[in-house]
Scaffold this motif. Structure first.
Motif, PDB file in Angstrom:
ATOM      1  N   VAL A 166       0.758  -1.240   0.000  1.00 50.10           N
ATOM      2  CA  VAL A 166       0.000   0.000   0.000  1.00 50.10           C
ATOM      3  C   VAL A 166       0.793   1.298   0.000  1.00 50.10           C
ATOM      4  O   VAL A 166       0.232   2.335  -0.317  1.00 50.10           O
ATOM      5  CB  VAL A 166      -0.998   0.063   1.170  1.00 50.10           C
ATOM      6  CG1 VAL A 166      -2.238  -0.686   0.862  1.00 50.10           C
ATOM      7  CG2 VAL A 166      -0.391  -0.392   2.441  1.00 50.10           C
ATOM      8  N   LEU A 167       2.067   1.240   0.314  1.00 59.41           N
ATOM      9  CA  LEU A 167       2.808   2.503   0.357  1.00 59.41           C
ATOM     10  C   LEU A 167       2.797   3.217  -0.997  1.00 59.41           C
ATOM     11  O   LEU A 167       2.803   4.429  -1.064  1.00 59.41           O
ATOM     12  CB  LEU A 167       4.235   2.279   0.829  1.00 59.41           C
ATOM     13  CG  LEU A 167       4.416   2.275   2.349  1.00 59.41           C
ATOM     14  CD1 LEU A 167       5.879   2.185   2.704  1.00 59.41           C
ATOM     15  CD2 LEU A 167       3.798   3.488   3.021  1.00 59.41           C
ATOM     16  N   GLY A 168       2.766   2.410  -2.050  1.00 59.86           N
ATOM     17  CA  GLY A 168       2.760   3.016  -3.380  1.00 59.86           C
ATOM     18  C   GLY A 168       1.372   3.368  -3.884  1.00 59.86           C
ATOM     19  O   GLY A 168       1.212   3.873  -4.979  1.00 59.86           O
ATOM     20  N   GLU A 169       0.357   3.052  -3.091  1.00 63.33           N
ATOM     21  CA  GLU A 169      -1.020   3.265  -3.552  1.00 63.33           C
ATOM     22  C   GLU A 169      -1.575   4.594  -3.048  1.00 63.33           C
ATOM     23  O   GLU A 169      -1.032   5.198  -2.128  1.00 63.33           O
ATOM     24  CB  GLU A 169      -1.905   2.124  -3.035  1.00 63.33           C
ATOM     25  CG  GLU A 169      -1.447   0.760  -3.476  1.00 63.33           C
ATOM     26  CD  GLU A 169      -2.195   0.232  -4.674  1.00 63.33           C
ATOM     27  OE1 GLU A 169      -3.094   0.925  -5.167  1.00 63.33           O
ATOM     28  OE2 GLU A 169      -1.882  -0.881  -5.108  1.00 63.33           O
ATOM     29  N   ASP A 170      -2.679   4.984  -3.615  1.00 64.03           N
ATOM     30  CA  ASP A 170      -3.411   6.194  -3.228  1.00 64.03           C
ATOM     31  C   ASP A 170      -3.501   6.312  -1.698  1.00 64.03           C
ATOM     32  O   ASP A 170      -3.913   5.365  -1.030  1.00 64.03           O
ATOM     33  CB  ASP A 170      -4.809   6.029  -3.845  1.00 64.03           C
ATOM     34  CG  ASP A 170      -5.691   7.234  -3.684  1.00 64.03           C
ATOM     35  OD1 ASP A 170      -5.435   8.034  -2.781  1.00 64.03           O
ATOM     36  OD2 ASP A 170      -6.633   7.361  -4.473  1.00 64.03           O
ATOM     37  N   TYR A 171      -3.118   7.469  -1.165  1.00 58.84           N
ATOM     38  CA  TYR A 171      -3.057   7.625   0.290  1.00 58.84           C
ATOM     39  C   TYR A 171      -4.412   7.390   0.950  1.00 58.84           C
ATOM     40  O   TYR A 171      -4.489   7.009   2.117  1.00 58.84           O
ATOM     41  CB  TYR A 171      -2.532   9.022   0.665  1.00 58.84           C
ATOM     42  CG  TYR A 171      -3.556  10.137   0.562  1.00 58.84           C
ATOM     43  CD1 TYR A 171      -3.896  10.678  -0.673  1.00 58.84           C
ATOM     44  CD2 TYR A 171      -4.195  10.629   1.687  1.00 58.84           C
ATOM     45  CE1 TYR A 171      -4.838  11.689  -0.775  1.00 58.84           C
ATOM     46  CE2 TYR A 171      -5.142  11.647   1.586  1.00 58.84           C
ATOM     47  CZ  TYR A 171      -5.461  12.164   0.357  1.00 58.84           C
ATOM     48  OH  TYR A 171      -6.398  13.157   0.256  1.00 58.84           O
ATOM     49  N   ARG A 172      -5.498   7.587   0.202  1.00 59.46           N
ATOM     50  CA  ARG A 172      -6.817   7.418   0.814  1.00 59.46           C
ATOM     51  C   ARG A 172      -7.066   5.973   1.206  1.00 59.46           C
ATOM     52  O   ARG A 172      -7.692   5.690   2.228  1.00 59.46           O
ATOM     53  CB  ARG A 172      -7.913   7.901  -0.142  1.00 59.46           C
ATOM     54  CG  ARG A 172      -7.897   9.394  -0.341  1.00 59.46           C
ATOM     55  CD  ARG A 172      -8.801   9.788  -1.476  1.00 59.46           C
ATOM     56  NE  ARG A 172      -8.338   9.278  -2.766  1.00 59.46           N
ATOM     57  CZ  ARG A 172      -8.990   9.419  -3.900  1.00 59.46           C
ATOM     58  NH1 ARG A 172     -10.137  10.038  -3.915  1.00 59.46           N
ATOM     59  NH2 ARG A 172      -8.491   8.945  -5.023  1.00 59.46           N
ATOM     60  N   GLY A 173      -6.576   5.064   0.371  1.00 57.98           N
ATOM     61  CA  GLY A 173      -6.766   3.650   0.658  1.00 57.98           C
ATOM     62  C   GLY A 173      -6.015   3.223   1.899  1.00 57.98           C
ATOM     63  O   GLY A 173      -6.422   2.298   2.612  1.00 57.98           O
ATOM     64  N   THR A 174      -4.905   3.863   2.161  1.00 58.01           N
ATOM     65  CA  THR A 174      -4.074   3.486   3.293  1.00 58.01           C
ATOM     66  C   THR A 174      -4.488   4.220   4.557  1.00 58.01           C
ATOM     67  O   THR A 174      -4.610   3.628   5.622  1.00 58.01           O
ATOM     68  CB  THR A 174      -2.608   3.894   3.007  1.00 58.01           C
ATOM     69  OG1 THR A 174      -2.381   3.794   1.635  1.00 58.01           O
ATOM     70  CG2 THR A 174      -1.647   3.059   3.778  1.00 58.01           C
ATOM     71  N   MET A 175      -4.679   5.534   4.413  1.00 54.87           N
ATOM     72  CA  MET A 175      -4.875   6.347   5.615  1.00 54.87           C
ATOM     73  C   MET A 175      -6.339   6.654   5.902  1.00 54.87           C
ATOM     74  O   MET A 175      -6.686   6.954   7.039  1.00 54.87           O
ATOM     75  CB  MET A 175      -4.099   7.663   5.462  1.00 54.87           C
ATOM     76  CG  MET A 175      -2.601   7.438   5.355  1.00 54.87           C
ATOM     77  SD  MET A 175      -1.776   8.761   4.472  1.00 54.87           S
ATOM     78  CE  MET A 175      -1.654   9.992   5.723  1.00 54.87           C
ATOM     79  N   LEU A 176      -7.156   6.656   4.892  1.00 64.23           N
ATOM     80  CA  LEU A 176      -8.557   7.066   5.090  1.00 64.23           C
ATOM     81  C   LEU A 176      -9.486   6.019   4.481  1.00 64.23           C
ATOM     82  O   LEU A 176     -10.143   6.250   3.465  1.00 64.23           O
ATOM     83  CB  LEU A 176      -8.801   8.427   4.428  1.00 64.23           C
ATOM     84  CG  LEU A 176      -7.840   9.547   4.815  1.00 64.23           C
ATOM     85  CD1 LEU A 176      -7.904  10.682   3.831  1.00 64.23           C
ATOM     86  CD2 LEU A 176      -8.147  10.070   6.204  1.00 64.23           C
TER      87      LEU A 176
END
Lengths: 358, 504
Positions: free
Chosen positions: A153-163
């Motif tokens: 997930v680090l390379g994915e859209d921040y929303r998927g990881t953080m929100l």
């Protein structure tokens, strides 16, 4: 004296700034967690991971939605003579399967892995947003989650990881119901009744979803095979998964669940190329590959009515019939009994010919 | 790791923490380390090209600084330019040339069939090559001192926020600021974070949404005509601006977190009064680069001066002065077109801009006479609106070359604009079948309106960010939290979240 006082004031203001920044971050995290709690809908994947954690399985089936609708682990397990858990989930890519196996190994004494490969997942890795990933969203907190997180997930859209709630924000209308559900004892005891499922679906436990024949047929069809779009990372995770199994002395077999024969016939060249690609990969890795799209019609008589969409998701009744055959031939393959080959056509072309001949 | 990935945001946050924990004189090392880590996350092969540019520039700039003789310095400069632009040409344009040679050979009945190269195109090479070559030219011109620490130069070449899509920085500002490091200032972090989320809003709420519509139209332009094409190109103009400017906000904001101020790359370009003005507001650092390193050297060259003298004799003083300027403009925009990509559509795009600007220069006296004759007040609001709309239309015509897959496709799409022209599609809901529903269009509309208001305020010299920062803490926090939590759900969810300029 004067300068030391100024230094003290400077230190104080630095401290104040750090406290303020930390308070702001903490506030953001709290709001995020509240949104997650109130908006993210409880899913089946959470229950499946809980079942897996109970530690009673010695065979695990990995794969995507074709497997979750097509394979009843109880029937497959009877044939394999193993306690089997079906960890196939819609959106389960190879990397997700690898980390699911890592998690399974922490709690179970696995000796057999059946890895169901849907070729679509090899070619569309870069086309799907992480927000929709069931496995990542339900993956329980563990040591592996750190590795999974960094790789996936680090390379994915921040929303998927953080929100995570982003994908569910339109569920604000059901916020009260969601909160009540999450506070209920059913939720805490991983009861499937808390999951909002399609009304034609029933969760049968151990990863199998039974879709009622009354469900209206969907129009969704298969993606086309395109070798240039095959994700190197995904292939890398298939290899990692196989090497993990070998390292742990676990027997592994690759499969592809039967799909609608009409779709296979329609996209014959794509299915043929995908079959050749996966067969070659399996051969390189010294793993047996059973493509159930090639199973003979006299072994498993099927037509479009057995599937609720053109892509090839099975209705529950067909799945139960299919699971028995699936278990039987996977077991033969795992035992090294090559006579299973007689139940399969030599190639997709022969299967299509036989289908059209019918 | 794209700029909207969690990895990028974590890298910035953790990087800033470590950066400020280090003593000021060693802070550049932290930036270098995180820049290299970030860049190698795209693959180690990328690093080889960056090192090549850095090492050649380092050695040659040091050598140049030791020489007093201009001829020798010029020779060395030529070497570094040929090496680096040669590499850029090889990687970016070689296959384009091969393709054209093969096509040409077919026309003459001989099939050369030269095989194309299969080298992976390094990320951001156009940006860092231009940036580093500006450093070498400045050293040659003795405008800047050469950097004696190769690692500091490496940081200038591969500074994390800017390396994938600019802005194209100058050593005298960016390079020195990076080397010196900055003091911890809470306001820098606040300012940077707000700018990052403003960029995310532009990218996720507007660009990704508008892209869906524009892409559906221009992927199959044969299917659409009339109002569809106009709507498509308007969506494309929203997309390309919000994608690139949003990316710049992210980059500049990320840099501000480290206390490093970067050059601005946009200044409300769609409020431009003419195409020349547009290019002074759009991709400013590229325009400035072209002006300093191509326009002036070319227009002040002996050949151009000679041409100017001849032209003055033949066409008079005004046009005699204008001719070399026009030629320089055409040359610059030809290079801008080539810089954008190895395709005829970009070359035509560049020439289109260059020719319009050249024509505008030549016809300027006629325009001024007409305005006087019609008694139009050139500083009146309606005339300014007319100028803005006129420029916006010219810019949008240019976007056809960018939006379509080929030059012929762009001309075809332009032609399609005049076919089956019916305003009915606006009212009967047909436009809602191109990929965006009512809700999406509404979000897009509100977003553009907000962007427009912010733009107008900026034109008047009002900076909303500074205005918010001066508010009392609880109000300020409430605004930040609302902004942060609005971007995520109203942002468009798609898998393709790469920035369009990251491919250069």
């Amino acid at each position: 004296m004067h300068s030391s006082k100024r230094g003290l004031i400077k230190d104080m203001s630095k401290k104040k700034i750090i406290i303020r920044m930390s308070a702001f971050l903490a506030l953001m995290i709290i709001i995020d967690q509240i949104c997650n709690f109130a908006l993210v809908q409880p899913g089946l994947s959470r229950i499946m991971f809980h079942e897996l954690k109970q530690g009673q399985y010695n065979c695990i089936i990995l794969g995507a939605s074709h497997g979750s609708y097509g394979l009843d682990p109880e029937i497959v397990g009877t044939e394999l003579k193993k306690n089997t858990m079906n960890m196939c989930m819609g959106g389960e890519y190879m990397i997700d399967a690898y980390y699911t196996l890592e998690y399974a190994l922490d709690y179970n004494k696995i000796d057999e892995v059946v890895f169901d490969i849907d070729y679509q997942y090899l070619v569309n890795y870069n086309d799907v947003n992480i927000l929709h990933n069931n496995v990542y969203n339900a993956y329980p907190a563990s040591v592996h989650k750190v590795g999974y997180y960094v790789k996936r997930v680090l390379g994915e859209d921040y929303r998927g990881t953080m929100l995570r709630w982003t994908n569910y924000w339109q569920c604000y209308k059901y916020m009260g119901r969601t909160i009540r559900k999450k506070l209920s004892s059913e939720y805490k005891t991983y009861n499937p009744s808390v999951v909002n499922m399609n009304r034609y679906d029933s969760y049968m436990g151990e990863g199998f979803t039974f879709r009622n024949q009354h469900h209206k047929k969907d129009s969704a069809s298969c993606l086309d095979w395109n070798e240039s779009k095959v994700s190197e990372q995904e292939i890398g995770y298939i290899k990692k998964l196989v090497s993990l199994c070998k390292k742990k002395g676990i027997k592994i077999v690759f499969t592809t669940v039967s799909q609608d024969p009409a779709t296979v016939a329609e996209k014959e060249s794509g299915f043929t190329a995908a079959d050749a690609y996966i067969s070659k990969l399996a051969q390189e890795l010294d793993v047996t590959y059973l493509n159930f799209n090639k199973i003979r019609f006299d072994e498993y008589d099927r037509d479009s009515d057995d599937f609720y969409d053109r892509e090839g998701h099975m209705y529950g009744e067909s799945a139960e019939k299919f699971s028995q055959l699936y278990g039987k031939y996977v077991n033969m393959a795992l035992m090294g009994d090559e006579t299973y080959k007689s139940a399969f056509y030599a190639n997709i072309g022969d299967m299509v010919k036989a289908y059209k001949g019918n | 790791m794209s700029y909207i990935s969690a990895g990028f945001l974590f890298t910035i946050a953790l990087g800033a923490l470590v950066y400020y924990l280090f003593p000021k004189k060693h802070r550049w090392l932290v930036l270098l380390l995180i820049s290299l880590l970030y860049y190698t996350s795209y693959g180690f092969s990328n690093l080889v090209y960056v090192l090549f540019t850095c090492i050649t520039s380092y050695i040659i700039s040091l050598k140049m600084s030791e020489m007093e003789d201009k001829v020798h310095r010029k020779r060395l400069l030529s070497v570094v330019l040929v090496l680096n632009f040669g590499l850029l040409f090889l990687l970016k344009y070689c296959n384009f040339m091969i393709g054209n040679l093969n096509s040409l050979s077919e026309v003459f009945g001989r099939n050369l069939n030269i095989a194309k190269l299969t080298i992976k195109f390094p990320l951001g090479i156009s940006f860092y090559t231009f940036q580093t070559m500006s450093y070498c030219i400045d050293v040659y011109r003795k405008k800047t001192e050469p950097e004696r620490n190769i690692f500091k130069l490496l940081l200038f070449v591969c500074y994390l926020p800017q390396m994938l899509q600019g802005p194209i920085g100058r050593y005298e500002r960016l390079g020195l600021a990076l080397s010196e490091g900055s003091d911890f200032d809470y306001r820098n972090i606040e300012r940077g974070a707000v700018r990052i989320f403003y960029g995310l809003a532009k990218k996720l709420i507007l660009a990704d949404r508008a892209f869906i519509f524009a892409n559906n139209i221009f992927y199959t332009p044969d299917k659409y005509s009339g109002v569809y094409i106009i709507a498509g190109i308007l969506m494309y103009s929203i997309y390309v601006y919000c994608d690139f400017a949003g990316g710049m906000d992210l980059v500049i904001g990320a840099s501000e977190v480290f206390g490093i101020t970067m050059d601005e790359n946009f200044r409300q370009p769609y409020f431009s009064k003419n195409l020349g003005d547009f290019w002074r507001r759009w991709h400013i650092t590229l325009g400035q680069w072209m002006k300093d390193y191509i326009f002036y050297p070319f227009s002040l060259s002996k050949a151009c001066q000679k041409l100017s003298r001849r032209a003055k004799k033949r066409f008079g003083r005004v046009y005699g002065t204008l001719i070399p300027i026009c030629l320089s403009n055409i040359l610059i925009f030809f290079i801008v077109g080539v810089w954008h990509g190895a395709s005829w559509k970009y070359i035509i795009y560049g020439l289109y801009n260059g020719l319009i600007i050249a024509m505008a220069n030549i016809l300027k006296p006629t325009f001024e006479k007409t305005v006087k004759l019609l008694r139009i007040k050139s500083n009146s609001a309606p005339y300014r609106v007319f100028q803005i709309v006129r420029t916006f239309i010219l810019v949008n015509i240019g976007w056809f070359f960018d939006a379509c897959s080929s030059a012929s496709g762009a001309f075809k799409a332009m032609g399609q604009t005049f076919k089956n022209f019916s305003l009915k599609v606006v009212t009967d809901g047909s436009l809602l079948k191109v990929g965006l529903g009512v809700r999406e269009i509404k979000i897009l509309f509100v977003g553009v309106l907000v962007l427009f208001v912010i733009g107008v305020l900026r034109e008047k010299g009002i900076d909303i960010r500074e205005w918010i920062m001066k508010k009392p803490l609880p109000l300020k926090w409430a605004i930040y939290i609302i902004l942060f939590f609005i971007v995520a759900p109203f942002g468009f969810v798609s898998a393709s979240t790469e920035f369009v300029y990251a491919q250069f």
